[in-house]
Design a protein around this motif. Structure first.
Motif, PDB file in Angstrom:
ATOM      1  N   UNK A 100       0.848  -1.192   0.000  1.00  0.00           N
ATOM      2  CA  UNK A 100       0.000   0.000   0.000  1.00  0.00           C
ATOM      3  C   UNK A 100       0.882   1.239   0.000  1.00  0.00           C
ATOM      4  N   UNK A 101       0.540   2.214  -0.847  1.00  0.00           N
ATOM      5  CA  UNK A 101       1.295   3.452  -0.943  1.00  0.00           C
ATOM      6  C   UNK A 101       0.317   4.617  -0.855  1.00  0.00           C
ATOM      7  N   UNK A 102       0.714   5.649  -0.109  1.00  0.00           N
ATOM      8  CA  UNK A 102      -0.065   6.884  -0.017  1.00  0.00           C
ATOM      9  C   UNK A 102       0.837   8.057  -0.367  1.00  0.00           C
ATOM     10  N   UNK A 103       0.318   8.981  -1.148  1.00  0.00           N
ATOM     11  CA  UNK A 103       1.002  10.231  -1.483  1.00  0.00           C
ATOM     12  C   UNK A 103       0.297  11.299  -0.677  1.00  0.00           C
ATOM     13  N   UNK A 104       0.931  11.802   0.368  1.00  0.00           N
ATOM     14  CA  UNK A 104       0.213  12.675   1.290  1.00  0.00           C
ATOM     15  C   UNK A 104      -0.896  11.834   1.896  1.00  0.00           C
ATOM     16  N   UNK A 105      -2.113  12.303   1.857  1.00  0.00           N
ATOM     17  CA  UNK A 105      -3.224  11.536   2.403  1.00  0.00           C
ATOM     18  C   UNK A 105      -3.981  10.721   1.379  1.00  0.00           C
ATOM     19  N   UNK A 106      -3.516  10.706   0.129  1.00  0.00           N
ATOM     20  CA  UNK A 106      -4.249  10.040  -0.948  1.00  0.00           C
ATOM     21  C   UNK A 106      -3.620   8.696  -1.300  1.00  0.00           C
ATOM     22  N   UNK A 107      -4.432   7.654  -1.307  1.00  0.00           N
ATOM     23  CA  UNK A 107      -3.947   6.321  -1.662  1.00  0.00           C
ATOM     24  C   UNK A 107      -3.576   6.267  -3.142  1.00  0.00           C
ATOM     25  N   UNK A 108      -2.555   5.492  -3.463  1.00  0.00           N
ATOM     26  CA  UNK A 108      -2.167   5.279  -4.861  1.00  0.00           C
ATOM     27  C   UNK A 108      -3.315   4.591  -5.595  1.00  0.00           C
ATOM     28  N   UNK A 109      -3.460   4.898  -6.878  1.00  0.00           N
ATOM     29  CA  UNK A 109      -4.509   4.283  -7.694  1.00  0.00           C
ATOM     30  C   UNK A 109      -4.274   2.787  -7.823  1.00  0.00           C
ATOM     31  N   UNK A 110      -3.013   2.391  -7.896  1.00  0.00           N
ATOM     32  CA  UNK A 110      -2.651   0.978  -7.952  1.00  0.00           C
ATOM     33  C   UNK A 110      -1.213   0.837  -7.482  1.00  0.00           C
ATOM     34  N   UNK A 111      -0.890  -0.347  -6.997  1.00  0.00           N
ATOM     35  CA  UNK A 111       0.475  -0.645  -6.586  1.00  0.00           C
ATOM     36  C   UNK A 111       0.835  -2.042  -7.050  1.00  0.00           C
ATOM     37  N   UNK A 112       2.116  -2.279  -7.211  1.00  0.00           N
ATOM     38  CA  UNK A 112       2.584  -3.607  -7.598  1.00  0.00           C
ATOM     39  C   UNK A 112       3.987  -3.836  -7.043  1.00  0.00           C
ATOM     40  N   UNK A 113       4.213  -5.014  -6.539  1.00  0.00           N
ATOM     41  CA  UNK A 113       5.531  -5.424  -6.092  1.00  0.00           C
ATOM     42  C   UNK A 113       6.342  -5.715  -7.342  1.00  0.00           C
ATOM     43  N   UNK A 114       7.496  -5.102  -7.481  1.00  0.00           N
ATOM     44  CA  UNK A 114       8.332  -5.312  -8.669  1.00  0.00           C
ATOM     45  C   UNK A 114       9.529  -6.198  -8.356  1.00  0.00           C
ATOM     46  N   UNK A 115      10.171  -5.974  -7.212  1.00  0.00           N
ATOM     47  CA  UNK A 115      11.351  -6.750  -6.830  1.00  0.00           C
ATOM     48  C   UNK A 115      11.591  -6.557  -5.338  1.00  0.00           C
TER      49      UNK A 115
END
Length: 107
Positions: free
Chosen positions: A10-25
């Motif tokens: 899970x990633x948040x930019x300020x108080x807004x959640x990222x639209x999508x996230x993915x584990x890359x490595x």
């Protein structure tokens, strides 16, 4: 390192959640910025399982800028307006636009 693959980082930019996230490595997570982040410097908060990491003022989002419209004069009902500028981001199949206070039918 982020360790083994986490299927739901899970990633948040300020108080807004990222639209999508993915584990890359083990050292990289991909996060797509969601609408509504707002301009200016934002902290990034990464949560993997229950472990949280924060980097203050690590991300700066530049608000879109409209340079010109075409045609430059007024439009009649049902006519098409072309909006040119910068910072619109990558391809969006469903952008939204408003002229005055009214939403456009199609964008």
């Amino acid at each position: 390192a982020f360790g083994a693959s986490d299927t739901e980082p899970k990633v948040r930019f300020g108080g807004t959640a990222a639209a999508s996230t993915a584990w890359e490595s083990p050292t990289s997570i991909l996060a797509r910025v969601a609408p509504g982040v707002g301009a200016g410097k934002r902290s990034i908060v990464l949560t993997i399982k229950s472990i949280r990491a924060t980097m203050s003022e690590a991300f700066e989002y530049e608000a879109p800028l409209i340079n010109q419209t075409s045609p430059p004069g007024g439009l009649g009902l049902g006519e098409t307006l072309s909006i040119n500028g910068t910072g619109f981001g990558g391809y969006d199949s469903r952008p939204k636009a408003r002229v005055g206070g009214s939403a456009c039918e199609e964008t």
